[in-house]
Design a protein around this motif. Structure first.
Motif, mmCIF file in Angstrom:
data_model
loop_
_atom_site.group_PDB
_atom_site.id
_atom_site.type_symbol
_atom_site.label_atom_id
_atom_site.label_comp_id
_atom_site.label_asym_id
_atom_site.label_seq_id
_atom_site.Cartn_x
_atom_site.Cartn_y
_atom_site.Cartn_z
ATOM 1 N N LEU A 178 8.220 5.215 -9.112
ATOM 2 C CA LEU A 178 6.822 4.935 -8.782
ATOM 3 C C LEU A 178 6.736 4.092 -7.515
ATOM 4 O O LEU A 178 5.866 4.302 -6.674
ATOM 5 C CB LEU A 178 6.140 4.187 -9.928
ATOM 6 N N ARG A 179 7.640 3.123 -7.402
ATOM 7 C CA ARG A 179 7.597 2.219 -6.249
ATOM 8 C C ARG A 179 7.889 2.972 -4.962
ATOM 9 O O ARG A 179 7.187 2.850 -3.981
ATOM 10 C CB ARG A 179 8.605 1.091 -6.456
ATOM 11 N N SER A 195 5.318 5.983 -4.116
ATOM 12 C CA SER A 195 3.909 5.629 -4.377
ATOM 13 C C SER A 195 2.950 6.371 -3.451
ATOM 14 O O SER A 195 1.761 6.460 -3.734
ATOM 15 C CB SER A 195 3.717 4.122 -4.265
ATOM 16 N N ARG A 248 -0.075 9.355 -7.223
ATOM 17 C CA ARG A 248 -1.486 8.954 -7.178
ATOM 18 C C ARG A 248 -2.261 9.555 -8.344
ATOM 19 O O ARG A 248 -3.058 8.874 -8.993
ATOM 20 C CB ARG A 248 -2.140 9.448 -5.884
ATOM 21 N N VAL A 264 -1.515 7.752 -11.455
ATOM 22 C CA VAL A 264 -2.163 6.444 -11.517
ATOM 23 C C VAL A 264 -3.656 6.614 -11.797
ATOM 24 O O VAL A 264 -4.238 5.889 -12.604
ATOM 25 C CB VAL A 264 -1.932 5.663 -10.206
ATOM 26 N N GLU A 265 -4.266 7.625 -11.143
ATOM 27 C CA GLU A 265 -5.701 7.853 -11.343
ATOM 28 C C GLU A 265 -6.003 8.224 -12.790
ATOM 29 O O GLU A 265 -7.021 7.831 -13.343
ATOM 30 C CB GLU A 265 -6.201 8.967 -10.407
ATOM 31 N N LEU A 311 3.857 -3.146 -11.448
ATOM 32 C CA LEU A 311 3.847 -2.019 -10.518
ATOM 33 C C LEU A 311 2.622 -1.143 -10.751
ATOM 34 O O LEU A 311 1.922 -0.759 -9.810
ATOM 35 C CB LEU A 311 5.136 -1.224 -10.745
ATOM 36 N N LEU A 329 -0.384 -0.344 -8.150
ATOM 37 C CA LEU A 329 -0.700 1.030 -7.751
ATOM 38 C C LEU A 329 -2.145 1.373 -8.081
ATOM 39 O O LEU A 329 -2.842 1.999 -7.284
ATOM 40 C CB LEU A 329 0.253 2.019 -8.450
ATOM 41 N N ARG A 330 -2.600 0.941 -9.253
ATOM 42 C CA ARG A 330 -3.989 1.210 -9.653
ATOM 43 C C ARG A 330 -4.963 0.556 -8.690
ATOM 44 O O ARG A 330 -5.951 1.156 -8.286
ATOM 45 C CB ARG A 330 -4.237 0.680 -11.068
ATOM 46 N N ARG A 379 -4.432 -0.210 -5.627
ATOM 47 C CA ARG A 379 -4.396 0.467 -4.342
ATOM 48 C C ARG A 379 -5.230 1.750 -4.374
ATOM 49 O O ARG A 379 -5.988 2.036 -3.445
ATOM 50 C CB ARG A 379 -2.943 0.796 -3.970
ATOM 51 N N VAL A 380 -5.066 2.510 -5.458
ATOM 52 C CA VAL A 380 -5.836 3.754 -5.582
ATOM 53 C C VAL A 380 -7.323 3.434 -5.594
ATOM 54 O O VAL A 380 -8.126 4.089 -4.925
ATOM 55 C CB VAL A 380 -5.427 4.517 -6.866
ATOM 56 N N GLU A 438 -8.559 2.602 -2.180
ATOM 57 C CA GLU A 438 -8.675 3.772 -1.322
ATOM 58 C C GLU A 438 -9.881 4.613 -1.697
ATOM 59 O O GLU A 438 -10.556 5.168 -0.834
ATOM 60 C CB GLU A 438 -7.406 4.615 -1.412
#
Lengths: 246, 82
Positions: free
Chosen positions: A229-230, A233, A239, A242-243, B45, B49-50, B52-53, B56
Motif C-alpha cells: 500500500l505504501r 499508493s 486508490r 482506499v475509497e 497507513l 491514504l484515506r 489523501r484520497v 484529492e
C-alpha cells in the motif's frame, strides 16, 4: 508454475491472495505457540541434568531457527528481486529484517541467560555464539543500509547484495558446533536421526518451532501488505481500495 | 501429567525462575510488540491514504472544499491549495 510465480510478483494479486492466507497462519501460530508453551513450561518433564532451566530450550531453539531461516529468506528474496526485478520480493525482504533481528536477539539473550546455570558463564567467544552475534550485526547492517539511501532502488539493491553475501554466515552457524570446539551442544533436530530426548520433551519443541514459523509467515504477509500500500499508493487499484473504505 | 506439584512450584522453576522467566518474558514481549507494531503500521497507513484520497476528491470539487466544514473533516492537515 511460471504463470503462478509471475502473478505472485504482481503486488495487486499478492495483496488479494495474502488477505486470504493470512488468517490461517495467525490461527496456526496462536494455537501452536499457546499449546507448545503450556506443554513445554508445565507438562514436559524436567531435564535430569539441567532441571527446569532446560525449558529455555522452547524459546531458544525456535528463535534460533527463525533467525537463520529469515536471513536465508531475505537472501532468496534479494536474489529474486535482483534477477527478475520482482518488487514484492524486495518488499517482503524489507519487512522481514526487523523480525529476523528480534529473533537473533532472543536466541542470543536466552542462550546467555541459559548459560549462567548450565555453563557458569553467560558469554564465550566461541564459534556458535560469535557467528550468531555476527548474524545480529548483519541484520542491523541490512536495516541500516536500507535507510541510508535516498533512492529506493539503490537501497533495495544494496540490501539485497548484503543479504546475499551475508548468507555465507548461515552454514558457518550451522556447522560451527561440528567444526570447532564449542560449549554449545550439537543440533537438537536432525533429519537423519531421532532426537536424543524423550518424545514428551521434543514434541512441544516441535509445536513451538512450527508456531514460530507460522508467526513469521503471518507477520510477513501482513507487513508486506502494508508495504505494498505504501509503495503503490499512487496506483489506481490502491486508490479504489482506499475509497471503498478498506 | 504436570511436571510441578503446585503453582508456586511452577513459578519457582526449581530455583531457575530468573533464567526461565526472563527468557520467556523477553520472547513474548518481542512477539507482542511485533504484532502491535504491524497493526499500528497498517492502521496509520490506511488513515494517511484515506486522508489523501479525501483531499484529492475535495480538490476536484472546489466549491465543496471551500466550505469550512470540509476543513474540519480533513483533520489538522489543511491543504492551502484547496
Amino acid at each position: 508454475m511460471w504463470a503462478f510465480i509471475h502473478k505472485l510478483g504482481s503486488p495487486k494479486w499478492f495483496y488479494r491472495i495474502s488477505a486470504k492466507l493470512q488468517p490461517w497462519f495467525w490461527v496456526a501460530a496462536a494455537g501452536l505457540i499457546v499449546t507448545g508453551s503450556l506443554w513445554g513450561l508445565a507438562f514436559a518433564p524436567a531435564d535430569y541434568q539441567q532441571g527446569n532451566s532446560f525449558r529455555i530450550l522452547y524459546v531458544h531453539v525456535p528463535a534460533a531457527f527463525l533467525a537463520q531461516s529469515i536471513f536465508v529468506s531475505m537472501a532468496i528474496a534479494g536474489l529474486v528481486y535482483m534477477v527478475w526485478k520482482i518488487k514484492v520480493a524486495d518488499m517482503a525482504a524489507a519487512v522481514m529484517a526487523p523480525l529476523g533481528a528480534a529473533m537473533t536477539f532472543i536466541s542470543l539473550f536466552s542462550g546467555a541467560v541459559w548459560g549462567v546455570p548450565t555453563w557458569g558463564t553467560w558469554w564465550m567467544w566461541d564459534a556458535r555464539l560469535t557467528s550468531m552475534l555476527i548474524l545480529l550485526f548483519l541484520y542491523l547492517g541490512v536495516i541500516a543500509l536500507r535507510g541510508a539511501f535516498t533512492s529506493r532502488d539503490s537501497a533495495s539493491r544494496a540490501a539485497s547484495v548484503l543479504a546475499m553475501v551475508g548468507v555465507i554466515n548461515i552454514p558457518i552457524i550451522k556447522y560451527s558446533v561440528d567444526w570447532w570446539y564449542t560449549l554449545h551442544q550439537p543440533a537438537t533436530f536432525t533429519i537423519t536421526s531421532r532426537p536424543a530426548m524423550p518424545t514428551e520433551m521434543w514434541l512441544p519443541l516441535l509445536l513451538m518451532v512450527l508456531g514460530f514459523y507460522s508467526f513469521f509467515i503471518a507477520l510477513t504477509l501482513m507487513r508486506t501488505r502494508s508495504e505494498i500500500l505504501r509503495r503503490e499508493s499512487n496506483k489506481r487499484w490502491v486508490r479504489e481500495l482506499v475509497e471503498e473504505g478498506q | 501429567m504436570m511436571a510441578f506439584d503446585s503453582f508456586a512450584d511452577f513459578l519457582a522453576m526449581g530455583g531457575h525462575a530468573p533464567y526461565v522467566w526472563s527468557s520467556w518474558g523477553i520472547t513474548f514481549l518481542l512477539l507482542i510488540v511485533a504484532v502491535l507494531h504491524a497493526r499500528f503500521e497498517r492502521r496509520q497507513l490506511l488513515t494517511t491514504l484515506r486522508r489523501r484520497v479525501r483531499r484529492e476528491q475535495a480538490r476536484h470539487q472546489p466549491v465543496a472544499s471551500q466550505a469550512p466544514l470540509n476543513t474540519a473533516q480533513g483533520g489538522g492537515n489543511h491543504d492551502p491549495q484547496a
